[in-house]
Design a protein around this motif. Sequence first.
Motif, PDB file in Angstrom:
ATOM      1  N   THR A   2      17.820  31.853  -9.159  1.00 42.92           N
ATOM      2  CA  THR A   2      18.515  30.772  -9.850  1.00 42.92           C
ATOM      3  C   THR A   2      17.573  30.084 -10.837  1.00 42.92           C
ATOM      4  O   THR A   2      16.353  30.280 -10.788  1.00 42.92           O
ATOM      5  CB  THR A   2      19.032  29.722  -8.849  1.00 42.92           C
ATOM      6  OG1 THR A   2      17.905  29.058  -8.258  1.00 42.92           O
ATOM      7  CG2 THR A   2      19.892  30.354  -7.766  1.00 42.92           C
ATOM      8  N   ALA A   3      18.172  29.283 -11.715  1.00 41.48           N
ATOM      9  CA  ALA A   3      17.359  28.564 -12.704  1.00 41.48           C
ATOM     10  C   ALA A   3      16.377  27.628 -12.012  1.00 41.48           C
ATOM     11  O   ALA A   3      15.218  27.512 -12.426  1.00 41.48           O
ATOM     12  CB  ALA A   3      18.263  27.788 -13.653  1.00 41.48           C
ATOM     13  N   LYS A   4      16.810  26.979 -10.954  1.00 41.98           N
ATOM     14  CA  LYS A   4      15.943  26.049 -10.233  1.00 41.98           C
ATOM     15  C   LYS A   4      14.783  26.809  -9.568  1.00 41.98           C
ATOM     16  O   LYS A   4      13.637  26.355  -9.587  1.00 41.98           O
ATOM     17  CB  LYS A   4      16.731  25.274  -9.194  1.00 41.98           C
ATOM     18  CG  LYS A   4      15.950  24.160  -8.564  1.00 41.98           C
ATOM     19  CD  LYS A   4      16.872  23.250  -7.781  1.00 41.98           C
ATOM     20  CE  LYS A   4      16.227  21.902  -7.692  1.00 41.98           C
ATOM     21  NZ  LYS A   4      17.043  20.797  -8.070  1.00 41.98           N
ATOM     22  N   GLU A   5      15.074  27.958  -8.984  1.00 44.60           N
ATOM     23  CA  GLU A   5      14.016  28.770  -8.382  1.00 44.60           C
ATOM     24  C   GLU A   5      13.026  29.249  -9.438  1.00 44.60           C
ATOM     25  O   GLU A   5      11.816  29.270  -9.207  1.00 44.60           O
ATOM     26  CB  GLU A   5      14.625  29.968  -7.643  1.00 44.60           C
ATOM     27  CG  GLU A   5      15.365  29.589  -6.380  1.00 44.60           C
ATOM     28  CD  GLU A   5      16.149  30.752  -5.794  1.00 44.60           C
ATOM     29  OE1 GLU A   5      16.553  31.669  -6.566  1.00 44.60           O
ATOM     30  OE2 GLU A   5      16.372  30.743  -4.578  1.00 44.60           O
ATOM     31  N   ALA A   6      13.539  29.622 -10.606  1.00 41.95           N
ATOM     32  CA  ALA A   6      12.661  30.058 -11.693  1.00 41.95           C
ATOM     33  C   ALA A   6      11.767  28.905 -12.153  1.00 41.95           C
ATOM     34  O   ALA A   6      10.570  29.106 -12.420  1.00 41.95           O
ATOM     35  CB  ALA A   6      13.487  30.587 -12.861  1.00 41.95           C
ATOM     36  N   GLN A   7      12.326  27.698 -12.229  1.00 43.25           N
ATOM     37  CA  GLN A   7      11.530  26.533 -12.613  1.00 43.25           C
ATOM     38  C   GLN A   7      10.446  26.237 -11.577  1.00 43.25           C
ATOM     39  O   GLN A   7       9.307  25.923 -11.932  1.00 43.25           O
ATOM     40  CB  GLN A   7      12.421  25.303 -12.785  1.00 43.25           C
ATOM     41  CG  GLN A   7      13.267  25.336 -14.030  1.00 43.25           C
ATOM     42  CD  GLN A   7      14.205  24.146 -14.098  1.00 43.25           C
ATOM     43  OE1 GLN A   7      14.736  23.689 -13.091  1.00 43.25           O
ATOM     44  NE2 GLN A   7      14.408  23.650 -15.316  1.00 43.25           N
ATOM     45  N   LEU A   8      10.803  26.334 -10.315  1.00 42.66           N
ATOM     46  CA  LEU A   8       9.814  26.098  -9.257  1.00 42.66           C
ATOM     47  C   LEU A   8       8.709  27.150  -9.287  1.00 42.66           C
ATOM     48  O   LEU A   8       7.530  26.826  -9.114  1.00 42.66           O
ATOM     49  CB  LEU A   8      10.487  26.067  -7.887  1.00 42.66           C
ATOM     50  CG  LEU A   8      11.323  24.825  -7.600  1.00 42.66           C
ATOM     51  CD1 LEU A   8      12.114  25.004  -6.298  1.00 42.66           C
ATOM     52  CD2 LEU A   8      10.457  23.592  -7.527  1.00 42.66           C
ATOM     53  N   THR A   9       9.080  28.377  -9.527  1.00 49.78           N
ATOM     54  CA  THR A   9       8.087  29.448  -9.642  1.00 49.78           C
ATOM     55  C   THR A   9       7.166  29.191 -10.819  1.00 49.78           C
ATOM     56  O   THR A   9       5.945  29.352 -10.717  1.00 49.78           O
ATOM     57  CB  THR A   9       8.784  30.815  -9.781  1.00 49.78           C
ATOM     58  OG1 THR A   9       9.615  31.028  -8.637  1.00 49.78           O
ATOM     59  CG2 THR A   9       7.780  31.937  -9.880  1.00 49.78           C
ATOM     60  N   GLU A  10       7.735  28.750 -11.938  1.00 48.84           N
ATOM     61  CA  GLU A  10       6.918  28.437 -13.121  1.00 48.84           C
ATOM     62  C   GLU A  10       5.988  27.265 -12.832  1.00 48.84           C
ATOM     63  O   GLU A  10       4.814  27.277 -13.224  1.00 48.84           O
ATOM     64  CB  GLU A  10       7.820  28.120 -14.323  1.00 48.84           C
ATOM     65  CG  GLU A  10       7.062  27.795 -15.582  1.00 48.84           C
ATOM     66  CD  GLU A  10       6.244  28.957 -16.132  1.00 48.84           C
ATOM     67  OE1 GLU A  10       5.340  28.689 -16.944  1.00 48.84           O
ATOM     68  OE2 GLU A  10       6.482  30.121 -15.766  1.00 48.84           O
TER      69      GLU A  10
END
Length: 93
Positions: A2-10
């Motif tokens: 998800t977009a939120k998971e991608a942001q957290l990974t970044e």
Amino acid sequence: MTAKEAQLTELLSLSTRTLTHLTAATTAMSFELLKAQDSAVHDSARKMIERMLAISSELDQQWQLIGQLAGTPVESGNSLEQVELQSLEASER
């Protein structure tokens, strides 16, 4: 992912990258301090390099986990070893 998971990974990547750079900078400074004539400074620098080695190892583990989260393999490489090699090359010149 998800977009939120991608942001957290970044965010994890950026934080870990910052810590990696700080570790490399501290290690480089410690190698410079090893050149000091003062034995207390020399001993402190050696201890700091040992501490940075432990931190660097933990950062390598973080990079592996971030790579798994992102689905991107991370090359196994110890940033401290790279700093050591650069420092040795510079002192030989």
